[in-house]
Design an enzyme around this catalytic site. Structure first.
Site, mmCIF file in Angstrom:
data_model
loop_
_atom_site.group_PDB
_atom_site.id
_atom_site.type_symbol
_atom_site.label_atom_id
_atom_site.label_comp_id
_atom_site.label_asym_id
_atom_site.label_seq_id
_atom_site.Cartn_x
_atom_site.Cartn_y
_atom_site.Cartn_z
ATOM 1 N N HIS A 97 -2.525 1.090 6.927
ATOM 2 C CA HIS A 97 -2.833 1.092 5.495
ATOM 3 C C HIS A 97 -2.910 2.525 4.978
ATOM 4 C CE1 HIS A 97 -4.225 -0.700 1.776
ATOM 5 N NE2 HIS A 97 -5.317 0.039 1.786
ATOM 6 N N CYS B 119 0.814 -1.227 0.000
ATOM 7 C CA CYS B 119 0.000 0.000 0.000
ATOM 8 C C CYS B 119 0.841 1.267 0.000
ATOM 9 C CB CYS B 119 -0.970 -0.021 1.182
ATOM 10 S SG CYS B 119 -0.196 -0.010 2.821
ATOM 11 N N HIS C 194 -5.962 2.118 -4.017
ATOM 12 C CA HIS C 194 -5.029 1.576 -3.021
ATOM 13 C C HIS C 194 -4.624 0.161 -3.405
ATOM 14 C CE1 HIS C 194 -8.265 -0.696 -0.490
ATOM 15 N NE2 HIS C 194 -8.794 -0.371 -1.641
#
Length: 393
Positions: free
Chosen positions: A334, A279, A346
């Protein structure tokens, strides 16, 4: 070094007196141990960015000794200052890694690990032509630091050593950056295109020079030289002069185009290239295409830029970074790149699209903690334009 200027901004904090002069070897050792720990907390709080392998001890002859290894002279100076203020005499055996040993990634994507073995966890990656500071090079795995300050171990076969003079010549050389969104190939001649004519592939952000220092284009292909001296020919339109790449202003569309071009690309822990990524790797790669170097991990990126509360998500702008994680502890796990109307891109399982809008069909329930704005915050801690990074220019 500009990339680690936050280290020096807290240096003064470490020069703190730790009590009155020692009255015994036991007291002196305690003062030294507290000085070392205080320096760790104030000057080297993030082990991903700074090597801090230092301890205070009494040697076999009973001499108070402070020894070990660090990547930054600021660490040694902080400890010395604190102990001087405390009136403690000690034997200094602190080794500061040199700042003039270099390497360059010689393959399209090199994997860096948390320890010097292939089975160790992957921490990050570097791409062809990326300059690396060498801390240790005595084994199969070299301990190196990437331009964002991240420290890990890379196989020696993935890099080529460069002297300080060679790096100065490289910075002054005619260089080109791969700007193509998709992987490209270099061939062994201006006209060859067969599978056995491939010299290497290259990814977005790769940096090459040109043989003889003078660009040559034949049949629409640029003659390029790789960091280890190999040469090849690749489509000229897939490159931009490094000065042009580095001179870009903030461009949210460029960042998002790069991210969306990888849609469907599988997630890989530690990945930071267009081949496969995690990510925070998606954020790094996308921003690097715009000439901006971000921190490596999501937890680091979350502390940069201008913070925006999750409840204010309707004020977000394209290119802002969104952070998710544990709602009770605030721990970031994240990161995503915002687009518009609540939508973001993402890497989670694969590169894909979702939304922070609870009314959207693509809404995810993972707690949205906050966002940060990178635009307008270039050259603040943790964010640097490549054009201002001393390793590149």
């Amino acid at each position: 070094m500009k990339y680690s200027k936050f280290i020096f901004s807290v240096l003064a904090m470490a020069a703190i007196a730790f009590g009155s002069p020692a009255q015994s070897s036991t007291e002196a050792l305690g003062l030294a141990q507290r000085a070392v720990e205080k320096a760790r907390e104030t000057v080297a709080p993030d082990s991903r960015q700074i090597v801090f392998e230092i301890k205070a001890y009494n040697d076999n002859d009973g001499n108070l000794t402070v020894g070990g290894k660090t990547s930054e002279a600021a660490v040694r100076n902080a400890i010395a200052g604190a102990l001087a203020d405390s009136g403690v005499d000690y034997v200094d055996k602190i080794e500061v890694y040199p700042s003039d040993r270099w390497a360059m990634t010689r393959i399209p994507v090199a994997s860096h690990r948390t320890a010097g073995r292939h089975a160790a966890e992957m921490a990050t990656q570097s791409i062809m032509g990326m300059p690396l500071r060498v801390l240790e090079s005595e084994s199969e795995f070299w301990r190196v630091q990437t331009p964002d300050g991240y420290i890990a171990y890379v196989p020696s076969s993935s890099v080529v050593a460069k002297s300080d003079e060679e790096m100065r010549q490289w910075r002054a050389a005619k260089r080109f950056v791969v700007t193509a969104l998709y992987q490209i190939r270099a061939y062994n001649s201006p006209v060859a295109s067969g599978p056995r004519d491939v010299v290497t592939d290259l990814v977005n952000g790769s940096i090459v020079t040109v043989p003889g220092g003078v660009p040559s284009i034949e049949n629409g292909r640029l003659h390029i030289e790789l960091p280890d001296g190999r040469t090849g020919w690749a489509n000229a339109t897939d490159f931009a002069p490094i000065e042009e790449w580095a001179a870009q202003n903030f461009d949210a569309d460029k960042i998002l185009d790069t991210a969306y071009s990888m849609e469907g690309t599988p997630y890989l822990w530690g990945g930071t290239s267009t081949k496969t990524l995690d990510c925070s790797g998606l954020a790094k790669v996308s921003y690097l295409s715009n000439g901006i170097i971000l921190m490596r991990d999501a937890s680091q990126q979350a502390k940069t830029g201008t913070r925006i509360a999750a409840k204010d998500w309707k004020t977000l702008r394209a290119g802002d970074l969104l952070f998710f994680g544990n709602a009770s502890t605030g721990k970031v796990t994240h990161v995503a790149i915002y687009d518009h109307d609540g939508n973001y891109v993402h890497s989670s399982g694969r590169v894909k699209r979702n939304s922070v809008d609870p009314e959207s069909s693509s809404y995810l329930t993972t707690p949205f903690l906050h966002a940060v704005r990178i635009a307008g915050n270039e050259e603040t801690p943790g964010i640097m334009r490549a054009r201002n990074h001393p390793w590149y220019f």
